[in-house]
Enzyme design. Structure first.
Site, PDB file in Angstrom:
ATOM      1  N   ASN A   1      10.833   7.305  -1.603  1.00 33.11           N
ATOM      2  CA  ASN A   1      12.261   7.044  -1.361  1.00 33.11           C
ATOM      3  C   ASN A   1      13.120   7.159  -2.620  1.00 33.11           C
ATOM      4  OD1 ASN A   1      10.500   4.615  -1.646  1.00 33.11           O
ATOM      5  ND2 ASN A   1      12.462   3.611  -2.007  1.00 33.11           N
TER       6      ASN A   1
ATOM      7  N   GLN B   1      10.933   8.005   5.002  1.00 30.34           N
ATOM      8  CA  GLN B   1      11.781   9.085   4.463  1.00 30.34           C
ATOM      9  C   GLN B   1      11.321  10.463   4.928  1.00 30.34           C
ATOM     10  OE1 GLN B   1      14.597   8.631   2.979  1.00 30.34           O
ATOM     11  NE2 GLN B   1      14.480   6.484   2.389  1.00 30.34           N
TER      12      GLN B   1
ATOM     13  N   GLY C   1      14.917   3.101  12.005  1.00 35.65           N
ATOM     14  CA  GLY C   1      16.029   3.858  12.576  1.00 35.65           C
ATOM     15  C   GLY C   1      17.157   4.160  11.609  1.00 35.65           C
ATOM     16  N   HIS C   2      17.455   3.219  10.713  1.00 28.87           N
ATOM     17  CA  HIS C   2      18.687   3.371   9.934  1.00 28.87           C
ATOM     18  C   HIS C   2      18.627   4.430   8.850  1.00 28.87           C
ATOM     19  CE1 HIS C   2      17.944   0.810   6.189  1.00 28.87           C
ATOM     20  NE2 HIS C   2      16.924   0.447   6.940  1.00 28.87           N
TER      21      HIS C   2
ATOM     22  N   THR D   1      11.911 -10.630  23.155  1.00 28.99           N
ATOM     23  CA  THR D   1      12.758  -9.744  23.961  1.00 28.99           C
ATOM     24  C   THR D   1      13.253  -8.583  23.112  1.00 28.99           C
ATOM     25  OG1 THR D   1      13.409 -11.623  25.292  1.00 28.99           O
ATOM     26  CG2 THR D   1      14.814  -9.666  25.433  1.00 28.99           C
TER      27      THR D   1
ATOM     28  N   CYS E   1      17.324  -3.918  -9.162  1.00 22.15           N
ATOM     29  CA  CYS E   1      17.847  -5.065  -9.892  1.00 22.15           C
ATOM     30  C   CYS E   1      17.077  -6.305  -9.458  1.00 22.15           C
ATOM     31  CB  CYS E   1      19.326  -5.216  -9.572  1.00 22.15           C
ATOM     32  SG  CYS E   1      20.214  -6.146 -10.780  1.00 22.15           S
TER      33      CYS E   1
HETATM   34  C1  LIG Z   1      14.106   1.985   3.603  1.00 24.57           C
HETATM   35  C2  LIG Z   1      12.647   2.058   3.430  1.00 24.57           C
HETATM   36  C3  LIG Z   1      11.795   1.060   3.943  1.00 24.57           C
HETATM   37  C4  LIG Z   1      12.317  -0.213   4.555  1.00 24.57           C
HETATM   38  O1  LIG Z   1      12.931  -0.028   5.785  1.00 24.57           O
HETATM   39  P1  LIG Z   1      13.663  -1.286   6.465  1.00 24.57           P
HETATM   40  O2  LIG Z   1      13.873  -0.859   7.853  1.00 24.57           O
HETATM   41  O3  LIG Z   1      14.939  -1.451   5.720  1.00 24.57           O
HETATM   42  O4  LIG Z   1      12.780  -2.446   6.348  1.00 24.57           O
HETATM   43  C5  LIG Z   1      10.438   1.228   3.810  1.00 24.57           C
HETATM   44  N1  LIG Z   1       9.930   2.308   3.214  1.00 24.57           N
HETATM   45  C6  LIG Z   1      10.698   3.288   2.705  1.00 24.57           C
HETATM   46  C7  LIG Z   1      10.053   4.477   2.085  1.00 24.57           C
HETATM   47  C8  LIG Z   1      12.080   3.193   2.794  1.00 24.57           C
HETATM   48  O5  LIG Z   1      12.841   4.167   2.281  1.00 24.57           O
END
Ligand SMILES: *Cc1c(COP(=O)(O)O)cnc(C)c1O
Length: 382
Positions: free
Chosen positions: A147, A175, A196-197, A233, A320
């Site tokens: 990431n 990623q 998802g995000h 749920t 950080c």
């Molecule tokens: C963002 C990320 C996560 C964590 O995902 P969350 O849904 O925020 O817990 C885990 N692994 C990698 C490589 C990521 O980039």
């Protein structure tokens, strides 16, 4: 002031219009509990099943192997529950904190761990994995794509070794999904985490793909949701959003990657014109959406601040931690010294970014580096 330029898509992405539209009914008229017996619940249950099908199709799994979680952090934590006293496991020094800190805690609790390093390009060696395997090795966890750098690991080779040795292979593919074609069966991946995000679904919903026949203990005891393994749920709207977003990501993948490759090239060429810059990554094994650089004589935090004043959102490789600036564990593992590892900048793109944004970004970045170097007591131009 320029409109906001968002180059931090490895941190999170914007929810797409299609995804939001797919979710909205489940905040409104489709509010029923998916587990209820009356017919009003049927379409809600159906929507969750559809999302499982969408995810399964995207990664080459069976829908019965898809478990919805609250995030990839949860999925990654869950995986390690399969370890029992006396087991040994293998992971890498470049994992996301959700794997890294889980593994560190297990190590403190007495489990034996082998931490694989990476080469200067940020890649794990399959030979080193093979050499690290012991009699009691139960699990190998290696991220698909890093990431911070976008570097892709030799997943097929690593997974094939695990298959041969009868060891469970897990990958944090956060990623990678939606950016590269994945087929868990063909690639011998037993467990896979995603969230998802990172591909235009909302925050707060993830998946663990858990191959049939691999035993991982229940995460949450309760009702029958998640086949009783991950009760609670379902977050219906988010689950629906994740399914839609992943289907869209796979459908758009080729076109998006072609567009991003052009943007990436422009960005890379522009940044490399800056004197004393280091590209932290691999030219041949990368995802097009993440780029990482170090600039001699300047700190990442300073760059970020200047970019932010110009309405540009990026991130530094360094995290950080409790107020003190730690150099990036990923860049350190790639052999960078402390100083360079602190001068790093991560640029991460999405389908919403444009070449025009890159042109403006390069102009601001060049000014920023020049200015910071003029102020820097350690900078020497020659
Ligand atoms: C963002 C990320 C996560 C964590 O995902 P969350 O849904 O925020 O817990 C885990 N692994 C990698 C490589 C990521 O980039």
């Amino acid at each position: 002031m320029h409109d906001l330029i968002y180059f931090d898509n490895a941190a999170t992405t914007r929810v797409s219009k299609r995804v939001l539209d797919a979710m909205l009914p489940f905040f409104g008229e489709q509010y029923f509990n998916p587990s209820s017996a009356y017919s009003a619940s049927a379409p809600v249950k159906e929507a969750i099943n559809k999302a499982a099908l969408q995810v399964a199709a995207a990664i080459g799994a069976d829908p019965s192997e898809i478990y919805f979680t609250s995030c990839a952090t949860e999925s990654n934590n869950w995986v390690f529950r399969l370890l029992r006293d006396g087991d040994h496991f293998i992971t890498t020094r470049i994992e996301h904190a959700s794997v890294l800190n889980t593994a560190k805690q297990l190590e403190k609790n007495g489990f034996s761990v082998t931490w694989l390093g990476v080469d200067a390009e940020g890649r794990v060696s399959p030979d080193e994995l093979r050499a690290a395997i012991k009699e009691n090795t139960k699990l190998v966890s290696v991220m698909y794509t890093n990431n911070e750098t976008g570097v892709v690991q030799p997943i097929n080779e690593l997974a094939a070794i695990c298959k041969e040795k009868g060891i469970v292979f897990h990958t944090d593919a956060v990623q990678a999904v939606g950016n590269v074609e994945i087929n868990v069966k063909e690639q011998n991946i037993n467990l896979l985490s995603l969230t998802g995000h990172k591909f235009h679904a909302p925050k707060g919903v993830g998946v663990l793909y858990l191959q049939k026949g691999i035993f991982v203990p229940n995460l949450l005891f309760g009702g029958e949701q998640g086949r009783g393994k991950r009760a609670g749920t379902e977050n219906v709207a988010n689950v629906v959003g994740l399914g839609q977003a992943l289907e869209d990501a796979v459908a758009e993948m080729q076109e998006k990657n072609a567009a991003l490759a052009e943007i990436r090239e422009l960005l890379l060429a522009g940044v490399m014109q800056i004197p004393k810059v280091r590209f932290n990554g691999s030219h041949h094994h990368n995802m097009p959406h993440i780029l990482n650089f170090s600039f001699a004589g300047v700190e990442g935090e300073g760059i970020l601040l200047h970019l932010a004043m110009n309405n540009i959102c990026c991130s530094s490789g360094s995290a950080c931690t409790s107020g003190s600036l730690e150099p990036s564990h990923v860049l350190m593992a790639m052999g960078l010294d402390h100083v360079l590892a602190q001068g790093s900048l991560r640029v991460s793109l999405s389908k919403y970014n444009t070449k025009q944004e890159v042109v403006y970004f390069l102009e601001i970045l060049k000014q920023t580096i020049t200015k910071l170097r003029q102020m820097s007591p350690i900078w020497q131009a020659d």
